[in-house]
Design a protein around this motif. Sequence first.
Motif, short mmCIF file in Angstrom:
data_model
loop_
_atom_site.label_atom_id
_atom_site.label_comp_id
_atom_site.label_asym_id
_atom_site.label_seq_id
_atom_site.Cartn_x
_atom_site.Cartn_y
_atom_site.Cartn_z
N ASN A 63 0.82 -1.22 0.00
CA ASN A 63 0.00 0.00 0.00
C ASN A 63 0.85 1.26 0.00
O ASN A 63 0.56 2.22 0.72
CB ASN A 63 -0.95 0.01 1.21
N GLY A 64 1.90 1.27 -0.78
CA GLY A 64 2.73 2.46 -0.93
C GLY A 64 3.68 2.69 0.24
O GLY A 64 4.36 3.71 0.28
N ARG A 65 3.73 1.76 1.21
CA ARG A 65 4.64 1.90 2.35
C ARG A 65 5.68 0.78 2.33
O ARG A 65 5.35 -0.37 2.01
CB ARG A 65 3.89 1.83 3.68
N ARG A 66 6.90 1.13 2.74
CA ARG A 66 8.00 0.16 2.72
C ARG A 66 7.99 -0.74 3.95
O ARG A 66 7.94 -0.23 5.08
CB ARG A 66 9.35 0.90 2.65
N LEU A 210 -15.20 11.03 -3.88
CA LEU A 210 -14.60 10.64 -5.17
C LEU A 210 -13.40 9.72 -4.94
O LEU A 210 -13.19 8.75 -5.66
CB LEU A 210 -14.11 11.90 -5.90
N PHE A 211 -12.61 10.07 -3.90
CA PHE A 211 -11.42 9.27 -3.57
C PHE A 211 -11.82 7.81 -3.31
O PHE A 211 -11.25 6.88 -3.90
CB PHE A 211 -10.73 9.88 -2.36
N THR A 212 -12.84 7.61 -2.46
CA THR A 212 -13.29 6.26 -2.12
C THR A 212 -13.71 5.51 -3.37
O THR A 212 -13.38 4.34 -3.56
CB THR A 212 -14.47 6.35 -1.12
N LYS A 213 -14.41 6.21 -4.25
CA LYS A 213 -14.88 5.58 -5.49
C LYS A 213 -13.68 5.19 -6.38
O LYS A 213 -13.62 4.07 -6.89
CB LYS A 213 -15.80 6.57 -6.22
N TYR A 214 -12.73 6.12 -6.53
CA TYR A 214 -11.58 5.84 -7.40
C TYR A 214 -10.70 4.72 -6.84
O TYR A 214 -10.12 3.95 -7.60
CB TYR A 214 -10.74 7.10 -7.62
N VAL A 215 -10.64 4.62 -5.51
CA VAL A 215 -9.85 3.52 -4.92
C VAL A 215 -10.56 2.19 -5.21
O VAL A 215 -9.93 1.22 -5.64
CB VAL A 215 -9.65 3.72 -3.39
N ALA A 216 -11.88 2.19 -5.03
CA ALA A 216 -12.65 0.96 -5.29
C ALA A 216 -12.52 0.55 -6.76
O ALA A 216 -12.44 -0.64 -7.08
CB ALA A 216 -14.12 1.18 -4.91
N ASP A 217 -12.48 1.54 -7.67
CA ASP A 217 -12.37 1.25 -9.11
C ASP A 217 -10.95 0.90 -9.54
O ASP A 217 -10.70 0.61 -10.71
CB ASP A 217 -12.80 2.48 -9.93
N GLY A 218 -9.98 1.05 -8.62
CA GLY A 218 -8.58 0.77 -8.96
C GLY A 218 -7.90 1.91 -9.70
O GLY A 218 -6.76 1.77 -10.17
N LEU A 225 -1.95 6.50 -2.69
CA LEU A 225 -2.78 6.34 -1.48
C LEU A 225 -2.27 7.18 -0.30
O LEU A 225 -3.04 7.97 0.26
CB LEU A 225 -2.88 4.85 -1.10
N PRO A 226 -0.98 7.05 0.09
CA PRO A 226 -0.54 7.87 1.23
C PRO A 226 -0.65 9.38 0.95
O PRO A 226 -0.94 10.16 1.88
CB PRO A 226 0.93 7.47 1.44
N LYS A 227 -0.46 9.77 -0.31
CA LYS A 227 -0.57 11.21 -0.63
C LYS A 227 -1.99 11.70 -0.31
O LYS A 227 -2.17 12.70 0.39
CB LYS A 227 -0.30 11.43 -2.12
N LEU A 228 -2.99 11.00 -0.84
CA LEU A 228 -4.36 11.48 -0.66
C LEU A 228 -4.86 11.29 0.77
O LEU A 228 -5.54 12.16 1.31
CB LEU A 228 -5.28 10.82 -1.68
N GLU A 229 -4.51 10.17 1.39
CA GLU A 229 -4.94 9.96 2.78
C GLU A 229 -4.41 11.10 3.67
O GLU A 229 -5.14 11.67 4.49
CB GLU A 229 -4.43 8.61 3.30
N ASN A 230 -3.15 11.44 3.47
CA ASN A 230 -2.56 12.52 4.28
C ASN A 230 -3.12 13.89 3.88
O ASN A 230 -3.24 14.78 4.72
CB ASN A 230 -1.03 12.50 4.14
N ALA A 231 -3.45 14.03 2.61
CA ALA A 231 -4.00 15.31 2.14
C ALA A 231 -5.34 15.59 2.83
O ALA A 231 -5.58 16.70 3.32
CB ALA A 231 -4.17 15.27 0.62
N PHE A 232 -6.21 14.58 2.88
CA PHE A 232 -7.53 14.78 3.52
C PHE A 232 -7.36 15.08 5.01
O PHE A 232 -8.04 15.95 5.55
CB PHE A 232 -8.43 13.57 3.30
#
Length: 259
Positions: A63-66, A210-218, A225-232
């Motif tokens: 999920n974008g994390r090391r 919109l974010f939730t929808k776009y994540v569900a749609d891939g 993911l970390p960019k937008l989660e932190n942005a919100f």
Amino acid sequence: MADTRTKLTVVKVGGKIVEEESSLKQLLENFATIEGHKVLVHGGGRSATAIATKLGIESVMVNGRRVTDAETLKVVAMVYGGLVNKTIVAKLQAMDINALGLTGADMNYMVSNKRPVGEVDYGFVGDVKAVDARLLADLIQKDIVPVLAPLTHDKKGNLLNTNADTIAGEAAKALARYFEVTLVYCFEKRGVLRDEHDDESVIPKINKQLFTKYVADGVIQGGMLPKLENAFEAIDAGVKQVIITKADAIDGKSGTLVV
Ligand SMILES: Nc1ncnc2c1ncn2[C@@H]1O[C@H](COP(=O)(O)OP(=O)(O)O)[C@@H](O)[C@H]1O
Ligand SMILES: CC(=O)N[C@@H](CCC(=O)OP(=O)(O)O)C(=O)O
């Protein structure tokens, strides 16, 4: 104490830009033109992966994390806290910008807890627990430009690896107590895209729905993911504006506005 009407721009720059000398130079030149107080947060994930590979250490991202085991932690401490951070500081100094490179351990400005083992054991990854932006704000007021590396500490003597998008979000949130903060996530694409491979498909504005929808749609995955989660989170915590854009557009006039 600074006046919260004083503007501050927090720019986060990611691995692909940092790794290539020409794109880093261009980014720093653009960063230098930003008027007023500013902070630069850098990643360097690609450089860490490249150096880890040379050392025979495999890199695993979830999920974008090391996933950061003990050997990987040594690599990221050297790469983020050393090579990348100090290279950027030296280049900014060459532009007469009085930069100061910091990890979360420096001035104890960002403390984290080792992430508990859940479905994934991320190893030595830190979830941010406390940010003391008071001393950072003092330095910024004195025209010092902090350059923040993606490393935190647990106040028990251990460094922890923390995603640079999270460092940027947490620093922006804490600094919002002292300044009117704009947070700019810049990377190699023109913004959040409907089609990752089509730079013309920029989503101009994105909200949580919109974010939730776009994540569900891939449509949105991996490093986005970390960019937008932190942005919100940043918007919810009083950061005035968050923009996700290409590194050559850090004036914030294009890209994706997070609302
Ligand atoms: N909808 C999307 N729009 C743009 N990029 C996306 C999207 N979904 C996933 N990504 C991926 O996210 C990556 C950016 O995250 P990351 O590689 O972690 O960048 P950085 O190092 O700049 O933080 C892009 O290179 C792209 O591959
Ligand atoms: C826990 C975690 O994921 N840490 C990140 C920190 C660096 C980073 O975020 O770099 P970019 O901005 O270049 O992706 C990592 O080691 O990749």
